[in-house]
Design an enzyme around this catalytic site. Structure first.
Site, PDB file in Angstrom:
ATOM      1  N   CYS A   3      45.138  25.515  38.643  1.00 24.25           N
ATOM      2  CA  CYS A   3      45.301  26.891  38.179  1.00 24.25           C
ATOM      3  C   CYS A   3      44.093  27.695  38.644  1.00 24.25           C
ATOM      4  CB  CYS A   3      45.432  26.928  36.659  1.00 24.25           C
ATOM      5  SG  CYS A   3      45.346  28.600  35.982  1.00 24.25           S
ATOM      6  N   HIS A  45      43.828  27.586  28.919  1.00 19.39           N
ATOM      7  CA  HIS A  45      45.012  27.794  29.756  1.00 19.39           C
ATOM      8  C   HIS A  45      46.237  28.033  28.881  1.00 19.39           C
ATOM      9  CE1 HIS A  45      47.564  27.544  33.320  1.00 19.39           C
ATOM     10  NE2 HIS A  45      48.434  26.961  32.499  1.00 19.39           N
ATOM     11  N   ASN A  86      51.791  41.054  32.325  1.00 18.45           N
ATOM     12  CA  ASN A  86      53.071  40.744  32.954  1.00 18.45           C
ATOM     13  C   ASN A  86      53.547  39.391  32.444  1.00 18.45           C
ATOM     14  OD1 ASN A  86      53.370  43.029  34.627  1.00 18.45           O
ATOM     15  ND2 ASN A  86      51.913  42.179  36.105  1.00 18.45           N
ATOM     16  N   GLY A  92      56.970  40.410  37.542  1.00 18.98           N
ATOM     17  CA  GLY A  92      56.108  40.159  38.694  1.00 18.98           C
ATOM     18  C   GLY A  92      54.896  39.313  38.378  1.00 18.98           C
ATOM     19  N   HIS A  99      46.824  36.821  31.516  1.00 18.74           N
ATOM     20  CA  HIS A  99      45.734  37.728  31.902  1.00 18.74           C
ATOM     21  C   HIS A  99      46.111  39.148  31.539  1.00 18.74           C
ATOM     22  CE1 HIS A  99      48.440  36.926  35.303  1.00 18.74           C
ATOM     23  NE2 HIS A  99      48.288  38.196  35.634  1.00 18.74           N
TER      24      HIS A  99
HETATM   25  P1  5GP Z   1      50.193  39.139  37.840  1.00 18.02           P
HETATM   26  O1  5GP Z   1      51.121  39.715  38.872  1.00 18.02           O
HETATM   27  O2  5GP Z   1      50.359  37.643  37.714  1.00 18.02           O
HETATM   28  O3  5GP Z   1      50.241  39.862  36.528  1.00 18.02           O
HETATM   29  O4  5GP Z   1      48.743  39.433  38.392  1.00 18.02           O
HETATM   30  C1  5GP Z   1      47.947  38.485  39.015  1.00 18.02           C
HETATM   31  C2  5GP Z   1      46.773  39.234  39.586  1.00 18.02           C
HETATM   32  O5  5GP Z   1      45.769  38.302  39.942  1.00 18.02           O
HETATM   33  C3  5GP Z   1      47.116  40.020  40.858  1.00 18.02           C
HETATM   34  O6  5GP Z   1      46.828  41.396  40.663  1.00 18.02           O
HETATM   35  C4  5GP Z   1      46.245  39.367  41.927  1.00 18.02           C
HETATM   36  O7  5GP Z   1      45.735  40.319  42.853  1.00 18.02           O
HETATM   37  C5  5GP Z   1      45.154  38.689  41.124  1.00 18.02           C
HETATM   38  N1  5GP Z   1      44.611  37.484  41.712  1.00 18.02           N
HETATM   39  C6  5GP Z   1      45.323  36.440  42.198  1.00 18.02           C
HETATM   40  N2  5GP Z   1      44.501  35.467  42.638  1.00 18.02           N
HETATM   41  C7  5GP Z   1      43.226  35.918  42.408  1.00 18.02           C
HETATM   42  C8  5GP Z   1      41.938  35.350  42.655  1.00 18.02           C
HETATM   43  O8  5GP Z   1      41.789  34.247  43.168  1.00 18.02           O
HETATM   44  N3  5GP Z   1      40.863  36.085  42.290  1.00 18.02           N
HETATM   45  C9  5GP Z   1      40.985  37.324  41.714  1.00 18.02           C
HETATM   46  N4  5GP Z   1      39.849  37.963  41.401  1.00 18.02           N
HETATM   47  N5  5GP Z   1      42.187  37.886  41.470  1.00 18.02           N
HETATM   48  C10 5GP Z   1      43.301  37.195  41.815  1.00 18.02           C
HETATM   49 ZN    ZN Z   2      44.802  28.185  33.843  1.00 20.50          ZN
END
Ligand code: 5GP
Ligand code: ZN
Length: 112
Positions: A3, A45, A86, A92, A99
């Site tokens: 993860c 997690h 989300n 998405g 988060h």
């Molecule tokens: P979700 O679409 O799952 O709500 O948002 C996931 C967010 O995590 C996305 O906006 C993406 O740009 C961000 N993200 C994904 N992988 C990483 C990473 O390795 N580091 C950081 N800082 N952000 C990440």
């Molecule tokens: Zn995790």
């Protein structure tokens, strides 16, 4: 478990940390959708909103309060911001570790 957000929380993946305490960590989104785009995550997690239960209620409140504090620190408290969780495919959700998105610093579009 593989993860990316657990790796960041455990400092195994180099990421600039904006805020940390015993329960959560905050860092900038790698692909920002707004001038300020910060992710606030629990260190524990939890895959998605669907996996929350009563025992997580205090943690959730703390995530939101910390988002408010970060908005003030980033200078966007008065101009405005969005907090977004989300959950699942249609929303998405890409990373299956819960988060909270803090978005601001300019006009925010979107459906809501
Ligand atoms: P979700 O679409 O799952 O709500 O948002 C996931 C967010 O995590 C996305 O906006 C993406 O740009 C961000 N993200 C994904 N992988 C990483 C990473 O390795 N580091 C950081 N800082 N952000 C990440
Ligand atoms: Zn995790």
């Amino acid at each position: 478990m593989n993860c990316i957000f657990c790796s960041i929380a455990q400092k195994k993946s180099p990421t600039e940390i904006i805020y940390e305490d015993d329960q959560m960590i905050a860092f900038r989104d790698i692909n920002p959708k707004a001038p300020v785009h910060i992710l606030i995550i629990p260190k524990e997690h939890i895959a998605s909103l669907n996996d929350l239960n009563e025992s997580n209620s205090s943690l959730l409140g703390k995530l939101i309060l910390q988002a408010k504090n970060l908005a003030r620190q980033q200078g966007i408290a008065k101009s405005g911001y969005k907090l977004i969780f989300n959950c699942g495919k249609d929303a998405g959700q890409l990373v299956n570790h819960i988060h909270l998105h803090l978005l601001g610093g300019g006009p925010l579009g979107g459906i809501i």
